[in-house]
Design an enzyme around this catalytic site. Sequence first.
Site, PDB file in Angstrom:
ATOM      1  N   PHE A 233      13.439 -17.759  -9.281  1.00 20.79           N
ATOM      2  CA  PHE A 233      14.543 -17.481  -8.343  1.00 20.79           C
ATOM      3  C   PHE A 233      14.030 -17.765  -6.943  1.00 20.79           C
ATOM      4  O   PHE A 233      13.016 -17.192  -6.535  1.00 20.79           O
ATOM      5  CB  PHE A 233      14.975 -16.009  -8.416  1.00 20.79           C
ATOM      6  N   GLU A 234      14.699 -18.623  -6.225  1.00 26.90           N
ATOM      7  CA  GLU A 234      14.382 -18.832  -4.816  1.00 26.90           C
ATOM      8  C   GLU A 234      15.671 -19.167  -4.099  1.00 26.90           C
ATOM      9  O   GLU A 234      16.437 -20.004  -4.580  1.00 26.90           O
ATOM     10  CB  GLU A 234      13.437 -20.038  -4.609  1.00 26.90           C
TER      11      GLU A 234
END
Length: 347
Positions: A233-234
């Site tokens: 997740f970014e």
Amino acid sequence: SSPKDSSKGSGLSSDSPTEKTSVDGKVKATFVTLARNSDLMSLLGSIRQVEDRFNRRYHYDWVFLNDEPFDEEFKAATSALVSGTTKYGLIPKEEWSFPEWISEEKAALTRENMKNIIYGASKSYRFMCRYESGFFWRHELMKDYEYYWRVEPDIQIYCDIDYDVFKFMKNNNKKYGFTITLPEYKDTIPTLWDTTKKFIEQNKQYVVPNNLLEWISDDNGKTYNGCHFWSNFEVASLDLWRSEAYRAYFDHLDHSGGFFYERWGDAPVHSIAAALFLQKDQVHFFNDVGYYHVPFHNCPISTETRLKKNCVCDPNADFTWKDYSCTAKFHTINNLPRPQGWEKFAG
Ligand code: GDP
Ligand code: MN
């Protein structure tokens, strides 16, 4: 867009933190997913949830990248779900193979010796980590964007996201957003920190004041504690990776060979860079984005938040306040208030 102004020492083009640039309308942002055709079924659930919880109201684009051409089934099924424009990119061969300075024999020996470490024997995993570190942000299809949100197969989004996260990033001068943190397996990165220190010694100008060094090192930079943002997740600014500082850092790491002679992940690489090249308040914890990637959960422990955002997760499974997470330390360093009752979820 062209490489941004790289004055201000760090090589990063950042607005001053006090200056809030307000944007109306949509930010130049996209989702980005690296995947194989065989990842399709695992990916559809991820996309459906991102759309239902967020993107059906915002219609941001979605870029898919692959080291092989996407097939028609993949394109049709993903395009059917995404409410924004979908784009499908092929990764240039040079960016998904051994660079000329790497000995393939030595790389093969490494894989043999690392059989007992997760993905230690995998060649494609190493190409993947190197690509996510050094190349996805250079892809032709990413050129039009300023921010991205990385999405992987088999993730879950547990809560409604009722505001525009990209606008939030831009308006608050945030450059990197995360949900989960943890320490890296040391066996995958024996020389990553020494290689980083060598780079820093030669390039002190890239390290910004008020950085997050304290978060990644417990002894003022002597050693790396392994803490990293979990990069599956970014939500981040592409300018961070496009910066002179990060390009030089990636080149330095790449030439040292550790992506192949060890098993450096893109998560510690991104995280070390974010910790050194950003000010600590430019990094944001998305507490309210309920998220899961096997085996860790980010679930808001506040009942009020969970009810308000229609979360479907179990706060007892939340990883944030567990001893093994590095997120509590992130709160301490950034002087962030902890949610009430966090102690009950520690241990
Ligand atoms: P993990 O999360 O570390 O267990 O690794 P994943 O298997 O989830 O891989 C990380 C990301 O890279 C996911 O988005 C995968 O779909 C993608 N990926 C991994 N290996 C390959 C590959 O060989 N080719 C392509 N095109 N994508 C890959
Ligand atoms: Mn994954």
